[in-house]
Each structure stands twice: as C-alpha cells, then as structure tokens.
Design a protein around this motif. Structure first.
Motif, mmCIF file in Angstrom:
data_model
loop_
_atom_site.group_PDB
_atom_site.id
_atom_site.type_symbol
_atom_site.label_atom_id
_atom_site.label_comp_id
_atom_site.label_asym_id
_atom_site.label_seq_id
_atom_site.Cartn_x
_atom_site.Cartn_y
_atom_site.Cartn_z
ATOM 1 N N LEU A 190 4.426 5.628 -5.207
ATOM 2 C CA LEU A 190 4.802 5.542 -6.681
ATOM 3 C C LEU A 190 3.638 6.201 -7.314
ATOM 4 O O LEU A 190 4.282 7.031 -8.347
ATOM 5 C CB LEU A 190 4.931 4.226 -7.147
ATOM 6 N N ALA A 191 2.575 6.307 -6.937
ATOM 7 C CA ALA A 191 1.470 7.145 -7.665
ATOM 8 C C ALA A 191 1.918 8.710 -7.236
ATOM 9 O O ALA A 191 1.596 9.562 -8.438
ATOM 10 C CB ALA A 191 0.137 6.931 -7.083
ATOM 11 N N VAL A 227 9.440 17.055 -13.073
ATOM 12 C CA VAL A 227 10.623 17.274 -12.183
ATOM 13 C C VAL A 227 10.785 15.607 -11.640
ATOM 14 O O VAL A 227 9.818 14.921 -11.292
ATOM 15 C CB VAL A 227 10.735 18.094 -11.059
ATOM 16 N N LYS A 228 11.991 15.173 -11.344
ATOM 17 C CA LYS A 228 12.110 13.939 -10.933
ATOM 18 C C LYS A 228 12.313 13.923 -9.356
ATOM 19 O O LYS A 228 12.829 14.901 -8.643
ATOM 20 C CB LYS A 228 13.422 13.091 -11.552
ATOM 21 N N THR A 229 11.668 12.960 -8.726
ATOM 22 C CA THR A 229 11.806 12.760 -7.213
ATOM 23 C C THR A 229 13.155 11.973 -6.715
ATOM 24 O O THR A 229 13.089 11.148 -7.137
ATOM 25 C CB THR A 229 10.573 11.992 -6.677
ATOM 26 N N TYR A 285 5.931 13.911 -11.431
ATOM 27 C CA TYR A 285 6.707 13.922 -12.779
ATOM 28 C C TYR A 285 5.565 14.513 -13.722
ATOM 29 O O TYR A 285 6.082 15.458 -14.573
ATOM 30 C CB TYR A 285 7.248 12.688 -13.087
ATOM 31 N N HIS A 286 4.495 13.995 -14.133
ATOM 32 C CA HIS A 286 3.629 14.323 -15.042
ATOM 33 C C HIS A 286 3.169 15.863 -14.773
ATOM 34 O O HIS A 286 2.780 16.826 -15.910
ATOM 35 C CB HIS A 286 2.210 13.574 -15.233
ATOM 36 N N PHE A 316 0.692 -1.184 0.099
ATOM 37 C CA PHE A 316 -0.018 -0.037 0.147
ATOM 38 C C PHE A 316 0.849 1.294 0.073
ATOM 39 O O PHE A 316 0.630 2.060 -0.717
ATOM 40 C CB PHE A 316 -0.915 0.263 1.164
ATOM 41 N N VAL A 317 1.862 1.314 0.900
ATOM 42 C CA VAL A 317 2.815 2.407 0.939
ATOM 43 C C VAL A 317 3.498 2.647 -0.409
ATOM 44 O O VAL A 317 3.668 3.694 -0.787
ATOM 45 C CB VAL A 317 3.756 2.383 2.169
#
Length: 68
Positions: free
Chosen positions: A34-35, A46-48, A41-42, A28-29
């Motif tokens: 990831l979401a 920028v990248k995390t 990003y979208h 779940f985490v």
C-alpha cells in the motif's frame, strides 16, 4: 438463497502463536504494498492495477530479505 454458517475456533496456544505470526506477515506485506502504491501515485500520478502490484510483490519476494 444464501446460507451462512457461524463457526468459532478455540486454538491452542501454539496454534494461536502461528496464526498471529501469519497475520502479522500478511499485515506487513499489505502495508508495504500500500505504501508503494501511494508513493507511486503521488510521484507519477498513475494508478496501479492488480498486475502491476502482483509484479511488485514478486520482485519484493525475490529481493534480498535484509533490504526489508
């Protein structure tokens, strides 16, 4: 030289239930983080990095659990 060991566990039904709960929480985490990374990003292009994701997880833990 690398050494590998194979081990197989045979948990009891109580242990299996605890493992399933734990892996379910981890999944779940992971999916929630990831979401968030994909949406960021979208939206911002920028990248995390790890530190940003870690800060987000810390904020997620301190947030109200009913908001999840």
């Amino acid at each position: 030289m690398r050494t590998a060991y194979k081990c197989r566990a045979y948990p009891t039904s109580e242990q299996a239930a605890a493992l399933n709960r734990t892996f379910g929480c981890v999944r779940f985490v992971w999916n929630r983080t990831l979401a968030w990374r994909r949406a960021r990003y979208h939206a911002e292009r920028v990248k995390t990095n790890f530190a940003q994701a870690n800060a987000h997880l810390t904020a997620m833990k301190t947030a109200d659990e009913t908001a999840w």
